[in-house]
Design a protein around this motif. Structure first.
Motif, PDB file in Angstrom:
ATOM      1  N   ARG A 198      10.846 -12.618 -10.440  1.00 26.87           N
ATOM      2  CA  ARG A 198      10.294 -11.384  -9.880  1.00 26.87           C
ATOM      3  C   ARG A 198      10.283 -11.446  -8.354  1.00 26.87           C
ATOM      4  N   THR A 199      10.566 -10.318  -7.725  1.00 28.16           N
ATOM      5  CA  THR A 199      10.593 -10.233  -6.266  1.00 28.16           C
ATOM      6  C   THR A 199       9.794  -9.024  -5.809  1.00 28.16           C
ATOM      7  N   VAL A 200       9.417  -9.039  -4.537  1.00 31.28           N
ATOM      8  CA  VAL A 200       8.735  -7.906  -3.903  1.00 31.28           C
ATOM      9  C   VAL A 200       9.506  -7.546  -2.646  1.00 31.28           C
ATOM     10  N   PHE A 201       9.270  -6.346  -2.122  1.00 34.35           N
ATOM     11  CA  PHE A 201       9.956  -5.922  -0.905  1.00 34.35           C
ATOM     12  C   PHE A 201       9.410  -6.688   0.293  1.00 34.35           C
ATOM     13  N   GLY A 202      10.325  -7.086   1.200  1.00 34.14           N
ATOM     14  CA  GLY A 202       9.957  -7.856   2.377  1.00 34.14           C
ATOM     15  C   GLY A 202       9.771  -6.982   3.602  1.00 34.14           C
ATOM     16  N   GLY A 203       9.856  -7.609   4.773  1.00 33.94           N
ATOM     17  CA  GLY A 203       9.711  -6.866   6.017  1.00 33.94           C
ATOM     18  C   GLY A 203       8.309  -6.331   6.249  1.00 33.94           C
ATOM     19  N   GLY A 204       7.295  -6.949   5.663  1.00 31.12           N
ATOM     20  CA  GLY A 204       5.933  -6.465   5.823  1.00 31.12           C
ATOM     21  C   GLY A 204       5.573  -5.316   4.915  1.00 31.12           C
ATOM     22  N   CYS A 205       6.474  -4.914   4.049  1.00 32.11           N
ATOM     23  CA  CYS A 205       6.206  -3.782   3.149  1.00 32.11           C
ATOM     24  C   CYS A 205       5.081  -4.113   2.171  1.00 32.11           C
ATOM     25  N   SER A 206       5.147  -5.276   1.546  1.00 37.51           N
ATOM     26  CA  SER A 206       4.138  -5.654   0.556  1.00 37.51           C
ATOM     27  C   SER A 206       2.758  -5.768   1.188  1.00 37.51           C
ATOM     28  N   GLU A 207       2.695  -6.372   2.391  1.00 35.08           N
ATOM     29  CA  GLU A 207       1.403  -6.524   3.060  1.00 35.08           C
ATOM     30  C   GLU A 207       0.788  -5.172   3.401  1.00 35.08           C
ATOM     31  N   MET A 208       1.604  -4.224   3.853  1.00 33.19           N
ATOM     32  CA  MET A 208       1.065  -2.895   4.192  1.00 33.19           C
ATOM     33  C   MET A 208       0.604  -2.165   2.939  1.00 33.19           C
ATOM     34  N   LEU A 209       1.314  -2.353   1.834  1.00 35.98           N
ATOM     35  CA  LEU A 209       0.876  -1.738   0.572  1.00 35.98           C
ATOM     36  C   LEU A 209      -0.475  -2.304   0.139  1.00 35.98           C
ATOM     37  N   MET A 210      -0.610  -3.628   0.212  1.00 36.64           N
ATOM     38  CA  MET A 210      -1.869  -4.251  -0.174  1.00 36.64           C
ATOM     39  C   MET A 210      -2.991  -3.856   0.783  1.00 36.64           C
ATOM     40  N   ALA A 211      -2.694  -3.801   2.086  1.00 37.16           N
ATOM     41  CA  ALA A 211      -3.711  -3.401   3.062  1.00 37.16           C
ATOM     42  C   ALA A 211      -4.174  -1.976   2.818  1.00 37.16           C
ATOM     43  N   LYS A 212      -3.250  -1.089   2.483  1.00 35.05           N
ATOM     44  CA  LYS A 212      -3.615   0.300   2.205  1.00 35.05           C
ATOM     45  C   LYS A 212      -4.512   0.389   0.979  1.00 35.05           C
ATOM     46  N   ALA A 213      -4.171  -0.397  -0.071  1.00 33.27           N
ATOM     47  CA  ALA A 213      -4.988  -0.373  -1.291  1.00 33.27           C
ATOM     48  C   ALA A 213      -6.387  -0.921  -1.023  1.00 33.27           C
ATOM     49  N   VAL A 214      -6.473  -2.004  -0.242  1.00 37.03           N
ATOM     50  CA  VAL A 214      -7.781  -2.588   0.067  1.00 37.03           C
ATOM     51  C   VAL A 214      -8.602  -1.647   0.939  1.00 37.03           C
ATOM     52  N   SER A 215      -7.958  -0.986   1.910  1.00 36.54           N
ATOM     53  CA  SER A 215      -8.677  -0.047   2.777  1.00 36.54           C
ATOM     54  C   SER A 215      -9.203   1.144   1.989  1.00 36.54           C
TER      55      SER A 215
END
Length: 348
Positions: A218-235
């Motif tokens: 399994r893979t996730v999108f790179g380039g900071g995409c995954s972190e921004m998705l998680m940050a948006k969900a947490v916010s």
């Protein structure tokens, strides 16, 4: 047809700009640093049958330890030398019966066996790096032998070409067309030892990530995409959470948004501008957008094909959260007020 000396000892003290074999992962060369020649300049051996051994080839010189030999003339000494040479000649003849044209030995090869190999047209490589010999045996399909009485039981290594190559100022032996075609050598070069060490660590990390990706596909999108998705969900969750927990959740979201910031800073771009654009794109539900460092702009990671290992990303998050929690606990212990002492009203 002189034997090839391959010495690993002292390789760490070599100049940093010299070529260095960092990892055995196409063609195989032996040792970390190889300073050698294959006889005549530009010598090549095609369709090589390789016998890889770990045996003493230096018994043509008298070496008697802990013993005393008395002779009454120098002729007796010559007889002992002749007997040793005959013993070594028989050993070389047993080796040649394997039908080889390349002999690689972990130990030294002295002058007399060297001459015998040269007369038989067999290339001899001596004092090869021990780890390199094991890897060479692995990729060529051979086995390391120490006895040669039964050639039918010895598994020889094979490769299509052995040649001498120059990398920088160093001469190395290049084995190509090995049985395990997926094996290769990565050569690292740099201006300083620190750069080489950093490149080697980065390469090691990349190979570890590759190994983990093979196990967990399994893979996730790179380039900071995954972190921004998680940050948006947490916010979003922090906005709906009452109490002080919302402050901690917002801090966790801020920490996640630091990953794209670090990516932009490492690439030399304006991180504040790029991260704000990326955050706005995710607010517009462009959930596959990340940082395209080739262009210095925000781009679609799905279209660019930039992905990261899910297992590695998961482990990064867990390790960071555990480290932060440990630091907070230590700070609480340090800041805790000492326990008040109370008088003892019940003396013994």
């Amino acid at each position: 047809m002189a034997p090839v000396s391959i010495f690993r000892h002292g390789a760490d003290e070599e100049k940093a700009e010299t070529a260095r074999l960092s990892s055995f992962i196409g063609a195989i060369a032996i040792g970390d640093l190889v300073k050698s020649t294959l006889g005549p300049k530009g010598m090549r051996i095609e369709n090589a049958n390789i016998l890889i051994a770990n045996t003493g080839m230096d018994t043509d010189k008298i070496k008697i330890f802990g013993s005393r030999v008395r002779v009454d003339s120098t002729a007796k000494v010559a007889e002992i030398e002749t007997a040793e040479k005959e013993k070594m000649k028989e050993k070389v003849e047993r080796i040649l019966k394997h039908g080889i044209n390349c002999f690689i030995n972990r130990q030294l090869i002295y002058n007399y066996p060297e001459q015998l190999f040269a007369s038989a047209g067999v290339m001899a490589i001596e004092h090869a790096d021990f780890v390199g010999v094991e890897r060479l045996a692995l990729v060529t399909g051979g086995e390391i032998s120490s006895t040669f009485d039964h050639p039918e039981l010895v598994k020889l290594g094979h490769c299509k070409l052995i040649e001498e190559v120059m990398i920088g100022e160093e001469t190395l032996i290049h084995f190509s067309g090995v049985d395990m075609g997926e094996a290769c050598t990565i050569v690292l070069r740099g201006a300083t030892q620190q750069i080489l060490d950093e490149a080697e660590r980065s390469l090691h990390d990349a190979l570890c990530v590759l190994a983990q990706t093979v196990k967990e596909t399994r893979t996730v999108f790179g380039g900071g995409c995954s972190e921004m998705l998680m940050a948006k969900a947490v916010s979003d969750l922090a906005n709906r959470t009452p109490g002080k927990e919302a402050v901690a959740m917002e801090s966790f979201a801020k920490a996640l948004r630091m990953l794209p910031t670090i990516i932009a800073d490492n690439a030399g771009y304006d991180s504040a501008e790029l991260v704000s654009q990326l955050r706005a794109a995710h607010q517009d539900n462009k959930s596959t957008f990340g940082l395209d460092m080739s262009q210095g702009a925000v781009g679609d990671m799905a279209a660019l094909g930039i992905t990261e290992s899910f297992q590695v990303k998961r482990q990064v998050l867990l390790s960071a959260a555990e480290a932060a929690e440990m630091i907070l606990r230590v700070d609480n212990i340090i800041k805790a007020a000492p326990r008040k002492r109370v008088p003892d009203h019940h003396p013994c």
